[in-house]
Design a protein around this motif. Structure first.
Motif, PDB file in Angstrom:
ATOM      1  N   ASP A   1      40.248  34.572  46.418  1.00 56.94           N
ATOM      2  CA  ASP A   1      39.278  34.110  45.416  1.00 56.94           C
ATOM      3  C   ASP A   1      39.576  34.708  44.052  1.00 56.94           C
ATOM      4  O   ASP A   1      39.572  34.014  43.033  1.00 56.94           O
ATOM      5  CB  ASP A   1      37.851  34.538  45.824  1.00 56.94           C
ATOM      6  CG  ASP A   1      37.231  33.535  46.769  1.00 56.94           C
ATOM      7  OD1 ASP A   1      37.867  32.485  46.984  1.00 56.94           O
ATOM      8  OD2 ASP A   1      36.133  33.824  47.294  1.00 56.94           O
TER       9      ASP A   1
ATOM     10  N   ASN B   1      40.623  32.926  40.524  1.00 58.34           N
ATOM     11  CA  ASN B   1      39.781  33.187  39.350  1.00 58.34           C
ATOM     12  C   ASN B   1      40.625  33.683  38.167  1.00 58.34           C
ATOM     13  O   ASN B   1      40.543  33.155  37.055  1.00 58.34           O
ATOM     14  CB  ASN B   1      38.737  34.240  39.781  1.00 58.34           C
ATOM     15  CG  ASN B   1      37.716  34.511  38.723  1.00 58.34           C
ATOM     16  OD1 ASN B   1      38.046  34.546  37.546  1.00 58.34           O
ATOM     17  ND2 ASN B   1      36.478  34.706  39.123  1.00 58.34           N
TER      18      ASN B   1
ATOM     19  N   LYS C   1      39.610  42.159  40.311  1.00 59.91           N
ATOM     20  CA  LYS C   1      40.001  41.395  39.111  1.00 59.91           C
ATOM     21  C   LYS C   1      40.409  42.364  37.995  1.00 59.91           C
ATOM     22  O   LYS C   1      41.423  42.162  37.324  1.00 59.91           O
ATOM     23  CB  LYS C   1      38.818  40.527  38.675  1.00 59.91           C
ATOM     24  CG  LYS C   1      39.167  39.554  37.585  1.00 59.91           C
ATOM     25  CD  LYS C   1      38.002  38.665  37.277  1.00 59.91           C
ATOM     26  CE  LYS C   1      38.327  37.832  36.056  1.00 59.91           C
ATOM     27  NZ  LYS C   1      37.160  37.279  35.430  1.00 59.91           N
TER      28      LYS C   1
END
Ligand code: ADP
Length: 454
Positions: free
Chosen positions: A314, A318, A356
Motif C-alpha cells: 500500500d 501511495n 512512507k
C-alpha cells in the motif's frame, strides 16, 4: 491516619501486649508459688502435730496445745484430728467451732490428701496412719502474709504497666518523629517545586537509607519530567517557528503579486507556486498533528492483526502515485512459508506513515532516488530494512535525527522540516518495536525497523 500515628499506635499496642503478658505471667506464677508454699506449710504443721500427738508418749493433749501455740502458729490456724470413726480426738484451739461439713472426712479418706478454699481460708485435709489405724487431720489457716505480698506485687505490676505504657508512648513519639523527619523534609521540598523551578532537586541525605533512596528516585523522576518538559517546550516553539515562516512567505508572495496588475500567465505561475507552498504547509501541519496526537493520546488508535507485506505494498503505491521519479525496490520474493511470520498487531494507517517517511527520506536524500526495502523473518520479530545509496548521515547527527525538528547538517539544501523521523520512531515504539540506523556519509544509510510478531 498518618504514618507517624500508625507507627505510634502499633508500637504502643506491642508494648502493652508484652507488658500484659509479662505482668499476668509473673502474677499467676507468684500466686501458684504462694499457694503451693502455703499448703506445704500447712502439711508440715499437720504432720508435726500428728507426730507429737501419736508418736511422742511424753506429750499429752494439753501440752501439745501449749506447744502448738508456741511454735510458729499459722495465722488463725485451726486443726482437727479425727479417729477412724470420725470422732474428733484433738483440736486446736480447743474452743474451735466444729467442722461444718463432716462428709469431707470421707473424701479425705478416699483421696488421702485434698486442698480447698473455705472463704479466704486455705484448708488441707490429709490422712495419717498410726498403729494400723487411719486418722484424718484437717488443718486450715489464713495466708495473711502471702496475700499481702500478692497485693503488693499486683500494685507494683499495675504501676509498672502504666509507667511502661507511658514511656512507650513518649519514646515512640520521639522515635517516630525522628525517623520520619527526613520524609517531612522531602515533602516540604517537593511542595516548593513548580513548573518554573523544575530544575530544583530534593536533598538526598546520606544517599544510603530508604528515605535517601526515595529522594534519589524522586530526583531521577524529576529529571525525566524536566527533560520531557524541555522537549515539549522546544517542540511547541519549533512548531510555531516552522509554521510562521511558510505563512510569511505565502503572504509576501500574495502581496507581491497583488501590488500591480499582472497578466494571466503571471497569475497562473503565482497560483501554482502558492499551491505548492500550501501543499508543503499542509504536509507539515499534518505531520505536526500526527506527532502531537501520538505523543499525547496513545489510546485512540484502532489496532488489528496486519500482514506487513500488504502494508508495504500500500505504501509503495501511495509513494509512487506522489513521486513517480522515485525508484522503490520492494523485495517480497522470498516470503516465509508460514503466514504468521508476517503478522503483526498494529494500526495500518500509522505504520503506513512510518514506512512512507522512511521510503521518502531514502529517495529524497539520494541522487539516484532509489530505495531497497527488504524483509527479514525470525520466530518473534520481523525486521524491515530500508537501504539507500544517498548522502548518508554525519556521525555527529546520528544520535539526534530522531529528535523533533532536528535535521542533519548535510541536508539543509533538501526540503523538509525534521519531524518525519520523530514521528516514525514514536509510531514504531507505539507498536513495541525498535528502529535503528547505520549510515556512512556520502555512501548511504540503512534504517532497520524491528517489530514483534503477533
Ligand atoms: P526531514 O526529512 O524532513 O528533514 P526527518 O525527521 O525525516 O526530517 O529526518 C531528519 C534528518 O535525518 C534529516 O534532515 C536528515 O538529515 C536525516 N536523514 C533521515 N533519513 C535519511 C536518509 N535516508 N539519508 C540521509 N539522511 C537522512
Amino acid at each position: 491516619m498518618n504514618i507517624r500515628n500508625k507507627l505510634l499506635i502499633q508500637f504502643t499496642l506491642f508494648v502493652v501486649a508484652i507488658l500484659l503478658i509479662f505482668s499476668i505471667g509473673i502474677y499467676s506464677l507468684s500466686s501458684q508459688y504462694r499457694k503451693s508454699d502455703y499448703y506445704s506449710r500447712l502439711q508440715d504443721k499437720a504432720k508435726t502435730t500428728a507426730q507429737l500427738l501419736f508418736n511422742v508418749r511424753e506429750v499429752d493433749r494439753d501440752l501439745l496445745k501449749i506447744i502448738d501455740k508456741n511454735t510458729q502458729a499459722l495465722y488463725q490456724e485451726k486443726i482437727y484430728v479425727f479417729n477412724e470413726d470420725d470422732e474428733l480426738i484433738y483440736s486446736n484451739p480447743s474452743d474451735v467451732e466444729p467442722l461444718k461439713d463432716l462428709t469431707i472426712l470421707n473424701t479425705i479418706k478416699k483421696y488421702d490428701n485434698i486442698k480447698y478454699l473455705d472463704g479466704k481460708r486455705e484448708v488441707l485435709g490429709l490422712t495419717y496412719e498410726f498403729s494400723e489405724r487411719k486418722y484424718v487431720i484437717v488443718i486450715s489457716a489464713l495466708d495473711r502474709y502471702g496475700y499481702s505480698k500478692m497485693n503488693n506485687l499486683r500494685l507494683i505490676l499495675v504501676l509498672g504497666f502504666f509507667i511502661g505504657v507511658l514511656t512507650a508512648i513518649f519514646t515512640g513519639f520521639i522515635f517516630a518523629n525522628r525517623a520520619l523527619a527526613p520524609i517531612s523534609k522531602v515533602v516540604n521540598q517537593v511542595k516548593d517545586i513548580t513548573i518554573s523551578n523544575l530544575n530544583q532537586r530534593v536533598d538526598e541525605g546520606n544517599k544510603t537509607d530508604e528515605i535517601a533512596q526515595l529522594a534519589i528516585t524522586f530526583n531521577e523522576m524529576l529529571q525525566r519530567i524536566e527533560d520531557a518538559f524541555i522537549l515539549q517546550r522546544d517542540f511547541v516553539s519549533n512548531a510555531a517557528h516552522e509554521l510562521r515562516t511558510p505563512f510569511t512567505v505565502l503572504l509576501t508572495e500574495m502581496e507581491y503579486t497583488l501590488m500591480q496588475d499582472r497578466n494571466t500567465e503571471y497569475y497562473k505561475d503565482a497560483l501554482t507556486n502558492l499551491s505548492k507552498d500550501i501543499r508543503k504547509l499542509s504536509k507539515l501541519s499534518n505531520g505536526l498533528l500526527d506527532l502531537a496526537r501520538i505523543s499525547f493520546d496513545k489510546t485512540t488508535f484502532n489496532e488489528k492483526t496486519l500482514r506487513i507485506d500488504e502494508v508495504l505494498i500500500d505504501v509503495y503505491s501511495n509513494v509512487k502515485s506522489e513521486h513517480n521519479n522515485y525508484s522503490i525496490k520492494l523485495d517480497l520474493e522470498s516470503l516465509p512459508e508460514q503466514e504468521n511470520q508476517l503478522l503483526i498487531y498494529g494500526n495500518e494507517q500509522l505504520l503506513g506513515i512510518a514506512f512512507k517517511n522512511l521510503i521518502e527520506n531514502a529517495c529524497k536524500f539520494s541522487e539516484d532516488k532509489k530505495v531497497d526495502v527488504k524483509l527479514e523473518y525470525s520466530e518473534q520479530f520481523i525486521v524491515i530494512h530500508f537501504s539507500d545509496n544517498g548522502i548518508g548521515i554525519p556521525p555527529d547527527d546520528l544520535e539526534r535525527i530522531f529528535e523533533p525538528f532536528y535535521r542533519g547538517k548535510n541536508s539543509h539544501y533538501i526540503s523538509g522540516y525534521g519531524i518525519g523521523l520523530a514521528l516514525t520512531q514514536k509510531i514504531i515504539l507505539l507498536h513495541k518495536g525498535r528502529i535503528n540506523v547505520q549510515s556512512n556519509e556520502n555512501r548511504g544509510s540503512i534504517f532497520k525497523v524491528i517489530l514483534p510478531l503477533v
